[in-house]
Design an enzyme around this catalytic site. Structure first.
Site, short mmCIF file in Angstrom:
data_model
loop_
_atom_site.label_atom_id
_atom_site.label_comp_id
_atom_site.label_asym_id
_atom_site.label_seq_id
_atom_site.Cartn_x
_atom_site.Cartn_y
_atom_site.Cartn_z
N HIS A 1 7.18 -12.71 -31.13
CA HIS A 1 8.22 -11.66 -31.14
C HIS A 1 7.68 -10.43 -31.84
O HIS A 1 7.01 -10.57 -32.85
CB HIS A 1 9.46 -12.18 -31.87
CG HIS A 1 10.54 -11.16 -31.97
ND1 HIS A 1 11.33 -10.80 -30.90
CD2 HIS A 1 10.94 -10.38 -33.03
CE1 HIS A 1 12.19 -9.87 -31.28
NE2 HIS A 1 11.96 -9.60 -32.57
N ILE B 1 0.83 -1.21 0.00
CA ILE B 1 0.00 0.00 0.00
C ILE B 1 0.87 1.25 0.00
O ILE B 1 0.64 2.18 -0.78
CB ILE B 1 -0.98 -0.01 1.21
CG1 ILE B 1 -1.97 -1.18 1.03
CG2 ILE B 1 -1.70 1.31 1.34
CD1 ILE B 1 -3.03 -1.28 2.11
P1 NAI Z 1 2.29 -4.68 4.25
O1 NAI Z 1 2.36 -5.68 5.32
O2 NAI Z 1 2.45 -5.07 2.82
O3 NAI Z 1 3.40 -3.54 4.51
C1 NAI Z 1 3.46 -2.79 5.71
C2 NAI Z 1 4.88 -2.27 5.81
O4 NAI Z 1 4.94 -1.38 6.89
C3 NAI Z 1 5.87 -3.38 6.06
O5 NAI Z 1 6.87 -3.25 5.10
C4 NAI Z 1 6.36 -3.09 7.47
O6 NAI Z 1 7.70 -3.45 7.66
C5 NAI Z 1 6.17 -1.59 7.56
N1 NAI Z 1 5.98 -1.06 8.91
C6 NAI Z 1 5.18 -1.54 9.88
N2 NAI Z 1 5.27 -0.75 10.98
C7 NAI Z 1 6.13 0.27 10.67
C8 NAI Z 1 6.64 1.39 11.38
N3 NAI Z 1 6.26 1.68 12.64
N4 NAI Z 1 7.55 2.22 10.76
C9 NAI Z 1 7.93 1.94 9.49
N5 NAI Z 1 7.48 0.90 8.78
C10 NAI Z 1 6.59 0.06 9.35
O7 NAI Z 1 0.93 -3.90 4.50
P2 NAI Z 1 0.16 -2.87 3.60
O8 NAI Z 1 1.06 -2.24 2.60
O9 NAI Z 1 -0.54 -1.98 4.58
O10 NAI Z 1 -0.87 -3.79 2.84
C11 NAI Z 1 -1.80 -4.59 3.61
C12 NAI Z 1 -2.19 -5.84 2.87
O11 NAI Z 1 -2.99 -5.52 1.75
C13 NAI Z 1 -1.01 -6.64 2.39
O12 NAI Z 1 -1.19 -7.99 2.73
C14 NAI Z 1 -1.04 -6.46 0.91
O13 NAI Z 1 -0.57 -7.61 0.22
C15 NAI Z 1 -2.51 -6.20 0.62
N6 NAI Z 1 -2.62 -5.34 -0.55
C16 NAI Z 1 -2.41 -5.87 -1.79
C17 NAI Z 1 -2.44 -5.06 -2.89
C18 NAI Z 1 -2.15 -5.66 -4.22
O14 NAI Z 1 -2.18 -6.87 -4.36
N7 NAI Z 1 -1.83 -4.86 -5.25
C19 NAI Z 1 -2.71 -3.64 -2.82
C20 NAI Z 1 -2.87 -3.19 -1.47
C21 NAI Z 1 -2.84 -4.03 -0.39
#
Ligand code: NAI
Length: 436
Positions: free
Chosen positions: A418, A174
Site C-alpha cells: 500500500h 492500431i
Molecule cells: P484490429 O483487428 O484490432 O482492428 C481493426 C478494426 O477495424 C476493427 O475494429 C474492425 O471492426 C475495424 N474495421 C475493419 N474494416 C472497417 C471499415 N471498412 N470501416 C470501419 N472500421 C473497420 O486490427 P488492427 O488495429 O489493424 O491491428 C492488427 C493486429 O495487430 C491486431 O491483431 C492487434 O492485436 C495487433 N496489434 C497489437 C498491438 C498491441 O498489442 N499493443 C499493437 C498493434 C497491433
C-alpha cells in the site's frame, strides 16, 4: 546443399527468439530474414509505436500537472524529434537482437519452399529436419474505392510531421493507439469504427469506458460506421444507421486489421490455408498435412501478438507453456489491458473503480476500472480487463493468477503493498466478499 537441424523463415520475435533458444540448446539453426531483423514488432510495430506512445504520455503528464500547481505554458512538442528518437531506439534494439543471435546462422534472403524439409534462397538449397515458418503479417487493405488515398500503419510511422486533421478508419488496437498519439500532439482525430463498440472482441464495458476517456481528451469516435469511400481530398464517406455522412481531413489512416505473409512455394507445393488465408496449423502449430513444418505467430492467425509468437515458438521446441492465457495491452492514454483463460468462461464479475485506489487518486489518475471474472463454483479467476493508468502492468498479476489457476481466496492470501495500483485487484476481491 547446406544442412541444419532447424530452419526458421522470418526474423521477427517469433522467429528470432525461437532461433536463439534452439541454438542455445546446441542445435544448428539457420534463420532467413529478407529485410531487417526484428520483424514488424521492432521495425514497424510495437517498438516505434511505444516510443511515440511514451512521447504522447509525457505530453499528457505535462497537461495533467496543472493540478499539482505546475504551470507549463508554451510547451513545445516536436513530433519529428520523437520520431527520430524512435529510429535510434530501433537501431539500438536491433544490435541487441544481432547479439542475441550470435549462435544462429542468419541469412539475409527470401527463402522459398521446395519440399517439407527444403528451402531455396539465392540459388542455394538448404535442408533441415524441422522448418518453422514465422513470416508474420502486413497491413490489410481497405476494400473500398479510394483506398489508395489512405495510409497504413507502416506509412504512418514514416511521417515526419502529423497533420492538423486525421481520420482513422478502424477503432481496433492500431487505430486507437495512433489516435492517442496524434491527439496528444494536437491533431484533430476522428475514428470511424465498423462495429458497435471499439476494440471488438474485448470486454465491451471496458472498451466503452476507454471510448469515453478518449472522447474526453478530444478524440471523436464514431462507432457503427461503415466506410464506403475515400476521395482524393481525403474526405471519407460512411454510412451509419441508414444515413450517409462525410468527414473531411488532411490525412486518412486505414487500420483495419492485418493479413498473413505466406512464404513462396516452388511449383507443385502449396501450404494449407484457413478460410481467412492464414496457414492452417494444429494445436502444436504443426502445419496441416506436412511433416515437421510448423507455423508460428501472425502467419497462423491464432493470436496476432509478438509475445504470442515467441510463446508458440517455445511450444514447438517442446516447452510447457500455457498458451491459453495470453495478456494483451492497448497503449492508449489511458492504457487498456485484457487477459482470460480461453478454455474457461467467467460466470461472475467483480469491478472496482480506480477512484477507490489511493495511489491512483494521489497521482492524479482516478479514471479507470478493473474487472475480474471468476467461476462461481470453483471461485477460480478466469479473466481480467483493465482500463486506466498502468493497466499494462496491472494485467501481469492477473495473467499469472489465471495461469496458476488461482482462486479469489489465493489472491486474498497474498499481501499487496500500500499504496499501489496492484491493490486494485486485491481490493476488488476484498470488497466483493464484504458485500456477499
Ligand atoms: P484490429 O483487428 O484490432 O482492428 C481493426 C478494426 O477495424 C476493427 O475494429 C474492425 O471492426 C475495424 N474495421 C475493419 N474494416 C472497417 C471499415 N471498412 N470501416 C470501419 N472500421 C473497420 O486490427 P488492427 O488495429 O489493424 O491491428 C492488427 C493486429 O495487430 C491486431 O491483431 C492487434 O492485436 C495487433 N496489434 C497489437 C498491438 C498491441 O498489442 N499493443 C499493437 C498493434 C497491433
Amino acid at each position: 546443399m547446406q544442412k541444419a537441424d532447424l530452419i526458421i523463415i522470418g526474423g521477427g520475435p517469433g522467429g528470432y527468439e525461437t532461433a536463439a533458444e534452439a541454438a542455445s540448446r546446441g542445435n544448428n539453426v539457420i534463420l532467413f530474414e529478407k529485410s531487417s531483423l526484428g520483424g514488424t514488432c521492432l521495425n514497424r510495430g510495437c517498438i516505434p509505436t511505444k516510443c511515440l506512445c511514451a512521447a504522447a504520455g509525457a505530453i499528457h503528464e505535462i497537461n495533467n500537472s496543472v493540478q499539482f500547481g505546475i504551470s507549463c505554458r508554451n510547451v513545445v512538442a516536436d513530433y519529428s524529434i520523437a520520431r527520430r528518437r524512435a529510429e535510434t531506439v530501433i537501431e539500438e534494439l536491433r544490435k541487441g537482437v544481432e547479439e542475441f543471435l550470435k549462435d544462429v546462422t542468419v541469412i539475409t534472403a527470401e527463402a522459398e519452399f521446395l519440399t517439407d524439409n527444403r528451402v531455396e534462397a539465392n540459388g542455394i538449397i538448404y535442408e533441415a529436419d524441422t522448418i518453422i515458418i514465422a513470416t508474420g503479417s502486413k497491413p490489410a487493405e481497405l476494400p473500398v474505392p479510394g483506398a489508395e488515398y489512405t495510409l497504413n500503419s507502416d506509412d504512418f510511422l514514416k511521417l515526419k510531421n502529423l497533420p492538423e486533421r486525421l481520420t482513422i478508419i478502424g477503432g481496433g488496437v492500431i487505430g486507437l493507439e495512433f489516435a492517442s498519439i496524434a491527439n496528444a500532439y494536437g491533431t484533430r482525430v476522428t475514428v470511424l469504427e465498423f462495429c458497435k463498440e471499439v476494440l471488438p472482441g474485448c470486454d465491451a464495458d471496458v472498451a466503452k469506458r476507454l471510448k469515453s476517456y478518449l472522447g474526453k481528451r478530444g478524440i471523436d469516435i464514431v462507432t457503427d460506421a461503415k466506410v464506403v469511400s475515400v476521395d482524393i481530398t481525403r474526405t471519407v464517406t460512411y454510412e451509419r444507421k441508414g444515413k450517409t455522412s462525410t468527414i473531411e481531413g488532411d490525412m486518412v489512416l486505414a487500420a483495419v486489421g492485418r493479413r498473413p505473409v505466406i512464404p513462396h512455394c516452388k511449383e507443385g507445393l502449396s501450404l494449407p490455408l484457413t478460410e481467412k488465408g492464414f496457414i492452417a496449423v494444429d494445436d502444436s502449430f504443426l502445419v496441416d498435412g506436412m511433416n515437421d513444418v510448423y507455423a508460428i505467430g501472425d502467419v497462423n492467425g491464432k493470436c496476432m501478438l509478438a509475445h504470442a509468437a515467441s510463446a508458440q515458438g517455445r511450444v514447438v521446441l517442446g516447452e510447457d507453456i500455457n498458451i491459453d492465457v495470453i495478456p494483451s495491452v492497448v497503449f492508449t492514454q489511458p492504457e487498456c489491458a485484457f487477459v482470460n483463460d480461453k478454455t474457461l468462461t467467467a460466470t461472475r464479475t467483480l469491478k472496482l473503480p480506480y477512484s477507490s485506489n489511493g495511489r491512483a487518486v494521489a497521482s492524479g489518475h482516478p479514471d479507470g476500472i478493473v474487472k475480474l471474472g471468476y467461476d462461481e463454483e470453483s471461485r477460480r479467476i478466469v479473466s481480467c480487463s483493465v482500463v486506466g493508468c498502468h493497466a499494462a502492468d496491472i494485467i501481469a498479476e492477473a495473467a499469472l493468477a489465471i495461469s496458476a489457476k488461482m482462486t479469489l481466496k489465493d489472491m486474498r492470501r497474498s499481501v499487496h503493498a500500500h499504496p499501489t495500483l496492484s491493490e486494485l485487484l486485491y481490493n476488488a476481491i476484498i470488497m466483493s466478499a464484504a458485500n456477499e
